[in-house]
Design a protein around this motif. Structure first.
Motif, mmCIF file in Angstrom:
data_model
loop_
_atom_site.group_PDB
_atom_site.id
_atom_site.type_symbol
_atom_site.label_atom_id
_atom_site.label_comp_id
_atom_site.label_asym_id
_atom_site.label_seq_id
_atom_site.Cartn_x
_atom_site.Cartn_y
_atom_site.Cartn_z
ATOM 1 N N GLY A 87 68.641 79.208 86.538
ATOM 2 C CA GLY A 87 68.078 80.531 86.767
ATOM 3 C C GLY A 87 67.529 81.131 85.487
ATOM 4 O O GLY A 87 67.697 80.590 84.394
ATOM 5 N N THR A 88 66.855 82.266 85.621
ATOM 6 C CA THR A 88 66.295 82.979 84.468
ATOM 7 C C THR A 88 66.930 84.360 84.386
ATOM 8 O O THR A 88 66.868 85.138 85.344
ATOM 9 C CB THR A 88 64.762 83.091 84.594
ATOM 10 N N LYS A 89 67.517 84.660 83.259
ATOM 11 C CA LYS A 89 68.266 85.894 83.057
ATOM 12 C C LYS A 89 67.315 87.030 82.668
ATOM 13 O O LYS A 89 66.396 86.837 81.878
ATOM 14 C CB LYS A 89 69.313 85.678 81.957
ATOM 15 N N PHE A 90 67.543 88.226 83.248
ATOM 16 C CA PHE A 90 66.743 89.386 82.868
ATOM 17 C C PHE A 90 67.583 90.651 83.017
ATOM 18 O O PHE A 90 68.633 90.655 83.676
ATOM 19 C CB PHE A 90 65.460 89.475 83.708
ATOM 20 N N PHE A 124 67.549 85.283 88.096
ATOM 21 C CA PHE A 124 66.467 85.078 89.042
ATOM 22 C C PHE A 124 66.412 83.601 89.425
ATOM 23 O O PHE A 124 66.289 82.734 88.568
ATOM 24 C CB PHE A 124 65.146 85.524 88.427
ATOM 25 N N LYS A 125 66.585 83.300 90.705
ATOM 26 C CA LYS A 125 66.541 81.954 91.263
ATOM 27 C C LYS A 125 67.475 80.994 90.529
ATOM 28 O O LYS A 125 67.043 80.018 89.907
ATOM 29 C CB LYS A 125 65.104 81.418 91.259
ATOM 30 N N PRO A 126 68.799 81.240 90.609
ATOM 31 C CA PRO A 126 69.765 80.345 89.967
ATOM 32 C C PRO A 126 70.016 79.079 90.779
ATOM 33 O O PRO A 126 69.491 78.915 91.883
ATOM 34 C CB PRO A 126 71.029 81.214 89.896
ATOM 35 N N ASP A 127 70.832 78.201 90.225
ATOM 36 C CA ASP A 127 71.266 76.986 90.909
ATOM 37 C C ASP A 127 71.951 77.355 92.229
ATOM 38 O O ASP A 127 72.874 78.180 92.246
ATOM 39 C CB ASP A 127 72.233 76.223 90.003
ATOM 40 N N PRO A 128 71.532 76.779 93.365
ATOM 41 C CA PRO A 128 72.049 77.212 94.667
ATOM 42 C C PRO A 128 73.537 76.933 94.886
ATOM 43 O O PRO A 128 74.219 77.729 95.545
ATOM 44 C CB PRO A 128 71.190 76.444 95.675
ATOM 45 N N GLY A 137 65.570 78.956 83.127
ATOM 46 C CA GLY A 137 65.506 79.762 81.915
ATOM 47 C C GLY A 137 64.127 80.266 81.542
ATOM 48 O O GLY A 137 63.977 81.033 80.601
ATOM 49 N N THR A 138 63.089 79.838 82.277
ATOM 50 C CA THR A 138 61.727 80.273 81.988
ATOM 51 C C THR A 138 61.087 80.758 83.293
ATOM 52 O O THR A 138 61.771 81.006 84.279
ATOM 53 C CB THR A 138 60.892 79.110 81.404
#
Length: 296
Positions: A46-49, A58-62, A87-88
């Motif tokens: 996923g991408t951290k924000f 955002f959209k992490p490993d399911p 991460g991107t």
């Protein structure tokens, strides 16, 4: 040159349709996971924000997302089709399953067989599956636990030279070397032997060099390879959640698309003529499950 999004989406849609059908034939239900989860150190990829003084993924490993949302003990057979970020802003499309709450051996055997039948549903028959064990490596690393991070990293990169440079006894290095290079149909670990026997497929092997380092895996792990592709096209493993045995895997859909050579769709019935008459005919055929295309 930018990819043709529309052409790629057509190919992805027909591939996913076959995978969905296979997963559902095995009794699995699709889960629709939210794109955004409140940040937790247990979420992978996923991408951290940040938003409103809080952190999110955002959209992490399911798999980690499903585990984070499982608040009570319950048996589940789930599958998902989604994009995972790393991460991107770029990610990869995955199709996978999770079997939560089955019996030991049952969850591993069923998971591997679903992977096999899913590939076969796409006409992909030239592949092999390597099954390994984290428990076997845990036993092998007894007495040299302080070097476990370096050894596991070296194994995951298939680089035994990093282990050769560690200050551990030569006899232990020899033991690790033999384990690293073991591949066959039978081994000293009976749990693996029972899985291989129950799966009963000539393309499935015991391979102790297979290592997957996601923190939730507890023992049995596997990876799927094709001689036509230079890296794993899928993989997964065993884990435990709330005292229950579980097993899951995911396919890399980009890799699957490169291997899929079948027809994208059934032959469609072409309908033409006066507008009302043509669409009435199309409607009746669709109700019968026959693909149609109305043309001028």
């Amino acid at each position: 040159m930018k990819k043709d999004l529309f052409s790629e989406s057509v190919r992805l849609a027909y591939t996913v349709k076959n995978l969905r059908r296979t997963f559902e034939l095995w009794g699995y239900k699709e889960i629709f996971l939210p794109s955004v989860e409140e940040y937790s150190p247990n979420l992978r990829k996923g991408t951290k924000f940040a938003y409103n003084n809080k952190f999110y993924m955002f959209k992490p490993d399911p798999t980690s997302q499903i585990l984070a949302n499982l608040k009570e003990k319950r048996e589940l057979k789930l599958y998902y089709i989604l994009e995972v970020l790393n991460g991107t802003t770029k990610g990869e499309w995955q199709a996978g399953i999770e079997f939560i709450g089955g019996n030991d051996l049952m969850v591993q055997v069923e998971g591997i067989l679903i992977a096999i039948t899913a590939l076969e549903s796409l006409g992909i028959n030239e592949f092999y599956i390597d099954v390994g064990s984290l428990e076997v490596w845990k036993r092998a690393l007894k007495g040299i636990e302080e070097y476990k991070p370096q050894i596991i990293t070296a194994l995951s990169r298939r680089n035994f030279e990093k282990i050769e440079g560690l200050p551990i006894p030569s006899a232990k290095k020899e033991e690790l070397w033999k384990l690293f290079n073991f591949r066959g149909k039978k081994c000293e670990y009976q749990k693996l032997n029972k899985i291989i026997e129950a799966v009963d497929d000539k393309r499935v092997f015991v391979d102790f060099g297979t290592i997957r380092i996601l923190p939730y895996y507890s023992d049995i792990i596997f990876e799927v390879y094709s001689p036509k592709f230079g890296k794993p096209i899928g993989g997964g493993g065993e884990y435990e959640i709330k005292g229950m045995k579980a097993f899951g895997f995911a396919f890399d859909l980009k890799a699957i698309l490169k291997l899929y050579e079948g027809d994208l769709e059934k032959t469609r019935k072409i309908i033409s003529g006066e507008l009302k008459e043509a669409y009435n005919k199309a409607k009746q055929l669709v109700r019968l499950g026959i693909p149609v295309e109305v043309r001028k």
